[in-house]
Scaffold this motif. Structure first.
Motif, PDB file in Angstrom:
ATOM      1  N   SER A  80       0.820  -1.209   0.000  1.00 38.46           N
ATOM      2  CA  SER A  80       0.000   0.000   0.000  1.00 38.46           C
ATOM      3  C   SER A  80       0.855   1.260   0.000  1.00 38.46           C
ATOM      4  N   ARG A  81       0.257   2.342  -0.493  1.00 35.98           N
ATOM      5  CA  ARG A  81       0.946   3.624  -0.602  1.00 35.98           C
ATOM      6  C   ARG A  81       0.500   4.542   0.527  1.00 35.98           C
ATOM      7  N   LYS A  82       1.226   5.632   0.739  1.00 37.07           N
ATOM      8  CA  LYS A  82       0.828   6.620   1.732  1.00 37.07           C
ATOM      9  C   LYS A  82      -0.457   7.304   1.266  1.00 37.07           C
ATOM     10  N   GLY A  83      -1.230   7.793   2.222  1.00 36.91           N
ATOM     11  CA  GLY A  83      -2.477   8.459   1.873  1.00 36.91           C
ATOM     12  C   GLY A  83      -3.673   7.642   2.311  1.00 36.91           C
ATOM     13  N   LYS A  84      -4.758   7.791   1.597  1.00 34.41           N
ATOM     14  CA  LYS A  84      -5.974   7.069   1.931  1.00 34.41           C
ATOM     15  C   LYS A  84      -5.773   5.571   1.729  1.00 34.41           C
ATOM     16  N   GLY A  85      -6.351   4.806   2.637  1.00 30.58           N
ATOM     17  CA  GLY A  85      -6.131   3.365   2.622  1.00 30.58           C
ATOM     18  C   GLY A  85      -6.756   2.669   1.430  1.00 30.58           C
ATOM     19  N   ALA A  86      -6.377   1.415   1.265  1.00 33.96           N
ATOM     20  CA  ALA A  86      -6.868   0.598   0.155  1.00 33.96           C
ATOM     21  C   ALA A  86      -8.306   0.136   0.412  1.00 33.96           C
ATOM     22  N   VAL A  87      -8.911  -0.381  -0.636  1.00 31.42           N
ATOM     23  CA  VAL A  87     -10.282  -0.890  -0.585  1.00 31.42           C
ATOM     24  C   VAL A  87     -10.284  -2.330  -1.091  1.00 31.42           C
ATOM     25  N   LEU A  88     -10.976  -3.194  -0.367  1.00 33.13           N
ATOM     26  CA  LEU A  88     -11.168  -4.572  -0.798  1.00 33.13           C
ATOM     27  C   LEU A  88     -12.536  -4.695  -1.452  1.00 33.13           C
ATOM     28  N   VAL A  89     -12.581  -5.291  -2.631  1.00 34.92           N
ATOM     29  CA  VAL A  89     -13.842  -5.564  -3.322  1.00 34.92           C
ATOM     30  C   VAL A  89     -13.992  -7.083  -3.413  1.00 34.92           C
TER      31      VAL A  89
ATOM     32  N   GLY B 147      -4.766  -1.064   7.731  1.00 40.38           N
ATOM     33  CA  GLY B 147      -4.911   0.275   7.178  1.00 40.38           C
ATOM     34  C   GLY B 147      -5.870   0.419   6.021  1.00 40.38           C
ATOM     35  N   PHE B 148      -6.764  -0.545   5.808  1.00 32.99           N
ATOM     36  CA  PHE B 148      -7.746  -0.455   4.730  1.00 32.99           C
ATOM     37  C   PHE B 148      -8.874   0.509   5.114  1.00 32.99           C
ATOM     38  N   ARG B 149      -9.428   1.171   4.116  1.00 31.31           N
ATOM     39  CA  ARG B 149     -10.554   2.073   4.364  1.00 31.31           C
ATOM     40  C   ARG B 149     -11.857   1.297   4.526  1.00 31.31           C
ATOM     41  N   GLY B 150     -11.997   0.218   3.760  1.00 29.54           N
ATOM     42  CA  GLY B 150     -13.247  -0.502   3.836  1.00 29.54           C
ATOM     43  C   GLY B 150     -13.334  -1.619   2.821  1.00 29.54           C
TER      44      GLY B 150
END
Length: 275
Positions: free
Chosen positions: A200-209, A237-240
């Motif tokens: 993952s990169r800096k910033g907003k977290g990743a999303v799992l689909v 660190g995932f957003r959702g």
């Protein structure tokens, strides 16, 4: 009264969820747990027998001795090599007849169901037919919704799954800022989350689909999430997560949604892209 249900149990919490549903309905059941997959300690309080995954003949004997006519297959199964499987005569006959050794997950599960129904005379039912609230309303399922960036990542994930789904690869994809960090393969969802956290990169977290694959055999392989999924997303660190509104098992639903709200993880029910 409903017929006695045979629960073929792998790993995870889904078999216990079905047991709880049977108990609430006073439905008789029997659990046949696969060695190395199901944890016998989880079934000490219920009718249970352990059996090797490759011992199909013995499994059929046990199910018939318990007067089982209806079966549900529940829980994840780590697919062993043919050598580790140590197939008995019945299992080997199945492999030789179906060519199942070379099949992907969907093809193998379809072949297993066909064998159990046509050759052995059992009726296979899906976990989704036994558990309530499998179909979900579109949109957020908790307090946290998605912003434009998360929506774009979800759409990107749906595009990828639409392309790879027919190849019978996996049910999940991780996207961050439009970049695909990983696609679920044989490792499963939790391992996918952990693998992608390192990418993952800096910033907003990743999303799992996570969605059903086109033509997927949903009686035995419906996508499933639970509290453990939410904890793993938050820890890494995932957003959702975006999940299939048309059919998704949420284990311990109240706890899962409450935990997502508490940890700031969104759960968004979505529809597959039209093709």
């Amino acid at each position: 009264m409903a017929s006695k249900l045979g629960i073929l149990a792998g790993g995870g919490d889904l078999p216990r969820q079905i047991i709880a549903q049977c108990q609430s309905e006073n439905r008789p059941f029997f659990v046949l747990g696969f060695e190395g997959q199901a944890n016998p300690a989880d079934y000490q309080d219920v009718p249970f027998r352990a059996v090797r995954l490759g011992a199909a003949g013995r499994s059929m004997e046990i199910l018939r001795s318990e007067n089982i006519s209806e079966i549900v297959m529940a829980g994840h199964i780590r697919r062993p090599s043919l050598a580790a499987l140590r197939p008995d005569k019945v299992t080997m006959k199945f492999f030789l007849k179906t060519g199942a050794k070379s099949l992907g997950d969907d093809g193998l599960l379809t072949a297993v169901i066909r064998y159990l129904e046509e050759e052995e005379g059992f009726r296979i039912v899906g976990a989704s037919s036994l558990l309530p609230n499998v179909t979900l309303p579109l949109g957020p399922l908790g307090r946290h919704g998605v912003d434009d960036d998360a929506h774009a990542d979800i759409v990107r994930g749906l595009e990828v799954l639409t392309i790879i789904g027919p190849a019978d690869v996996g049910q999940g994809v991780v996207v961050q800022d439009g970049i695909v960090l990983g696609v679920e393969a044989i490792e499963g969802t939790d391992a996918l989350i952990e693998r992608c956290a390192a990418l993952s990169r800096k910033g907003k977290g990743a999303v799992l689909v996570k969605m059903r694959k086109p033509g997927q055999e949903t009686r035995v392989d419906l996508p499933t999430i639970g509290p453990g999924t939410i904890r793993n997303l938050s820890k890494n660190g995932f957003r959702g997560i975006a999940i299939d509104a048309g059919g998704m098992i949420i284990l311990d639903r109240e706890e899962t949604l409450s935990l997502a709200d508490k940890l700031g993880v969104f759960i968004q029910a979505v529809a597959p892209l039209e093709t």
